[in-house]
Design a protein around this motif. Structure first.
Motif, short mmCIF file in Angstrom:
data_model
loop_
_atom_site.label_atom_id
_atom_site.label_comp_id
_atom_site.label_asym_id
_atom_site.label_seq_id
_atom_site.Cartn_x
_atom_site.Cartn_y
_atom_site.Cartn_z
N SER A 113 -12.33 -59.28 -8.94
CA SER A 113 -12.63 -60.44 -8.11
C SER A 113 -12.20 -60.22 -6.67
N ARG A 121 -11.59 -62.88 -4.80
CA ARG A 121 -10.86 -64.10 -4.46
C ARG A 121 -9.37 -63.80 -4.31
N GLU A 122 -8.78 -64.40 -3.27
CA GLU A 122 -7.36 -64.20 -3.02
C GLU A 122 -6.77 -65.48 -2.47
N THR A 123 -5.47 -65.65 -2.68
CA THR A 123 -4.80 -66.86 -2.21
C THR A 123 -4.66 -66.85 -0.69
#
Length: 295
Positions: free
Chosen positions: A61, A63-65
């Motif tokens: 993924s 997506r990262e914080t």
């Protein structure tokens, strides 16, 4: 634990050795008239695309914080500043002098770790650091017959490049960024670095296309070997052997450059270079043979 340390030292060696191959790919590009900023855009841009392809193939993924993205942005800023100020240093002074000043970063890492994390080096570690720096001085060629005159602002710029790289190494080790998957971490570092250099190139109006098919190939290899592969091994090494040890292993970078110059570019192997190579190898052997390494 010993097995992990061994993996860390191997990764550190491979990281510094591959990073030292940068001149092999960049020198022909600069001779073809490519601007430094343009070379760096393609270097990090191709690396970003390569990592993205791997992530898609492995179904990793993107997506990262927000917290980690902020840290990654800071890391990319440090990486950018290190590269930018070192390159400008090469224009202001002899490359050997710039190399010696920049490669004070292992000492900076050790001092920062002592000041902020109370980590003291062992006597063997200190000896390794000193011998490694002596090796870099010898490899740089600055101990020739002619005196070296460099302005203080130029010295400060190159020293700052080393400082940025030292902080970059510590951030990888001492923040939660180590929990980010290696491929995703590398992707965002390469992406942010590309954006920084695009902005710089647009500002200086130096953005352009590679002039020949050979230049495209050299740029791809520059992105693959001393950028992507080198950074992946660096990220693997730091959690296993610590910031200071990884920094000291970085002295193999100028050694690799000297070996490339002798074997590929037809440069002469001098007594000073031979002594420098010996000093670097002794420093690395001392470090690797140490029974316990603090992180």
């Amino acid at each position: 634990m010993t097995n992990e340390r061994t993996k860390g030292y191997i990764a550190g060696l491979l990281s510094s050795a591959t990073f030292g191959l940068i001149p092999l790919f960049t020198v022909p590009l600069m001779r073809d008239g490519m601007q430094t900023e343009t070379i760096l855009i393609y270097r990090f841009g191709f690396a970003t695309l390569l990592v993205a392809l791997v992530m898609l193939q492995k179904r990793i993924s993107f997506r990262e914080t927000a917290k980690h993205l902020r840290i990654l942005f800071i890391m990319a800023s440090l990486y950018f500043c290190s590269a930018f100020f070192l390159i400008n240093g090469y224009h202001a002074m002899n490359s050997g002098v710039a190399t010696v000043i920049h490669f004070m970063y292992p000492l900076m890492v050790a001092l920062l770790m002592l000041l902020f994390f109370k980590q003291r080096m062992t006597p063997r570690g200190l000896a390794s650091l000193g011998i490694a720096f002596l090796g870099v001085v010898l490899l740089s060629g600055i101990l020739g017959g002619e005196g070296v005159q460099v302005s203080l602002p130029a010295i400060a710029l190159v020293a700052f490049s080393g400082f940025c790289y030292a902080v970059y190494i510590i951030v990888v080790n001492k923040t939660t960024i180590g929990t980010v998957p290696m491929w995703r971490l590398t992707f965002y570092l390469m992406l942010f670095s590309t954006l920084f250099f695009i902005g710089l190139s647009i500002g200086k109006q130096t953005l352009g296309l590679p002039p020949t098919p050979k230049a495209w190939g050299l740029l791809f290899l520059l992105a693959l070997v001393p950028t992507l592969i080198s950074n992946l091994f660096l990220i693997m090494a730091i959690p296993r052997i610590g910031s200071t040890a990884t920094a000291i292993m970085g002295v193999l970078e100028p050694l690799t450059a000297v070996v490339v110059g002798i074997t590929v570019l037809g440069e002469e192997l001098t007594l000073q270079s031979t002594l420098g190579i010996g000093a670097v190898l002794i420093a690395v052997a001392l470090l690797v043979s140490e029974k316990r390494t603090s992180k």
